[in-house]
Motif scaffolding. Structure first.
Motif, short mmCIF file in Angstrom:
data_model
loop_
_atom_site.label_atom_id
_atom_site.label_comp_id
_atom_site.label_asym_id
_atom_site.label_seq_id
_atom_site.Cartn_x
_atom_site.Cartn_y
_atom_site.Cartn_z
N ASP A 12 77.36 93.70 70.00
CA ASP A 12 76.13 93.03 70.42
C ASP A 12 75.70 92.06 69.33
O ASP A 12 75.44 92.47 68.19
CB ASP A 12 75.04 94.07 70.68
N LYS A 13 75.62 90.77 69.65
CA LYS A 13 75.29 89.74 68.68
C LYS A 13 73.95 89.09 69.00
O LYS A 13 73.60 88.95 70.18
CB LYS A 13 76.37 88.65 68.65
N ASP A 61 69.75 81.16 69.91
CA ASP A 61 68.41 80.57 70.04
C ASP A 61 67.29 81.59 69.78
O ASP A 61 66.14 81.33 70.07
CB ASP A 61 68.24 79.96 71.44
N TRP A 62 67.69 82.74 69.23
CA TRP A 62 66.67 83.77 68.98
C TRP A 62 65.79 83.35 67.80
O TRP A 62 66.29 82.96 66.75
CB TRP A 62 67.34 85.11 68.67
N PHE A 81 61.42 90.93 66.49
CA PHE A 81 62.53 91.35 65.62
C PHE A 81 63.73 91.72 66.49
O PHE A 81 63.62 92.52 67.43
CB PHE A 81 62.09 92.55 64.77
N TRP A 82 64.87 91.15 66.15
CA TRP A 82 66.06 91.44 66.95
C TRP A 82 66.86 92.57 66.31
O TRP A 82 67.02 92.64 65.09
CB TRP A 82 66.96 90.21 67.04
#
Length: 417
Positions: A238-239, A243-244, A313-314
């Motif tokens: 999972d990347k 555009d995050w 936050f990712w």
């Protein structure tokens, strides 16, 4: 039938139905005893009150003997006691030494039953840096080698060095000593008073710790010790999207520095004049001094505003950990065969007493009552000593110091030159 009952509740049991009663009475109680057979399964695996002959039951470690840092153990009740003989324990008698001592017993497993480990610790003085814990582990082939490298199952008790204080509780799991994720409270305060430590390890993989009969912890081996692999892990595939937006704030694109904004903190003093006696050849080229700029407004920075593109936050999504394997017997050890003290202490004087390893709470409670009675005596004597110190006047303290000085000199004041 009576023989079968006596065999079940006899040797090794903490309860014997037929102890010191006549045969007729034994017959009358046979039915009662049959109902108690299932209850009378408690067992004391080890106990020690350090009475006569304790030296024959315990083996001093020679691990640090060749280095000359092995400390000596002595029997002592300390300065405060109720009964000097009854309250006698073993004491670390020297400063800045390693202290190793262990006792063996018949090997047992705690599988399917509660394990209770309990003992008393009393610091005659502040240890400054050192431990007061016990180690319990599998049978040793040579007790004289007992020391830091020795494999153990559980380590439990107080530990302190400077401002770092905690009650250790370490479990060995697959050859690794696993510390609790967060420290247990340190309660070994009040020099000269005893504290009783109790650890209960249960078949449901939960643990209870009590100090001075106060529960300070109850929790799970699975949750509070990193024995098992995590149930979930971050998905390595999972990347984060390109555009995050991670930044919650941004520079205001419409905010501009005012044209009259002055950022120069110092300025040339235009009123300064070159001294008449200044010689450029000897003194160098003259430069006007600087002074604080009265127009200085500080460093300008653009105003910050909320970022409309902020997504939070990712983090990668979680997936099941393929390496996770649940285990229902984390609490269980196949072999317990020794208990020992493996300690380093800057300041000795620690006394340990009334050790018991059992699966029967009532047996541990008997030892806890002994601590309670002693603790009350110690508290009263400590209070008397503290009040006596407070009652000392400055004059009394000064006189005591003068007397001590005379004793050290060995001469009265009149003989001093």
């Amino acid at each position: 039938a009576l023989r079968r009952i006596m065999a079940q509740v006899g040797p090794g049991s903490s309860y014997t139905c037929f102890d010191r009663i006549s045969l007729p009475a034994m017959m009358r109680r046979s039915a009662l005893c049959l109902s108690l057979v299932g209850v009378a399964s408690g067992k004391i695996y080890f106990s020690e009150t350090f009475g006569d002959g304790w030296e024959s039951r315990w083996t001093p470690s020679k691990w640090k003997e060749s280095e000359g840092t092995a400390g000596k153990w002595v029997a002592s009740a300390g300065k405060w006691f109720s009964d000097e003989v009854e309250d006698k324990g073993i004491q670390t008698s020297e400063d800045s030494k390693f202290f190793g001592l262990s006792a063996g017993f018949e090997s047992f497993s705690n599988e399917g039953k509660e394990l209770i480990i309990q003992y008393q610790a009393k610091y005659e003085k502040d240890v400054e840096c050192g431990g007061g814990y016990v180690k319990i582990g599998p049978k040793m082939s040579d007790a004289t080698t007992f020391g830091d490298p020795t494999v153990y199952n559980i380590m439990f008790g107080p530990d302190k060095c400077g401002y770092t204080k905690r009650t250790h509780l370490i479990f060995n799991y697959k050859g690794k000593n696993v510390l609790k994720k967060s420290d247990l409270a340190y309660k070994q305060e009040g020099e000269g008073t005893s504290h009783v430590y109790r650890l209960v390890v249960k078949p449901d993989n939960t643990v209870v710790v009590e100090i001075d009969e106060e529960k300070i912890y109850e929790g799970s081996l699975k949750e509070d010790w990193e024995m098992l692999a995590a149930k979930e892990i971050s998905d390595p595939d999972d990347k984060k999207p390109s555009d995050w937006v991670d930044d919650s704030m941004m520079d205001d694109p419409e905010d501009k520095k005012p044209a009259d904004w002055v950022e120069e903190k110092r300025m040339v003093d235009t009123d300064a004049k070159k001294p008449d006696d200044w010689d450029d050849e000897e003194d160098g080229e003259w430069e006007a001094p600087t002074k604080d700029n009265p127009e200085y407004k500080g460093d300008w920075s653009v105003k910050r505003i909320s970022n409309p593109g902020y997504k939070g936050f990712w983090e990668a999504k979680k997936i099941a950990n393929p390496e996770y394997v649940d285990e229902e017997a984390l609490y269980s050890y196949a072999d317990f065969g020794f208990i020992g003290f493996d300690l380093w202490q800057v300041k000795g004087g620690s006394i340990f007493d009334n050790i018991i390893i059992t699966d029967d709470k009532s047996e541990a409670d008997v030892f806890a009552k002994k601590w309670k009675a002693l603790s009350e005596v110690e508290a009263a004597k400590k209070k008397e000593e503290d009040e006596a110190k407070k009652a000392e006047t400055p004059e009394t303290k000064s006189e005591d110091k003068d007397e001590d000085a005379d004793d050290e000199d060995g001469k009265p004041d009149s003989e001093e030159m």
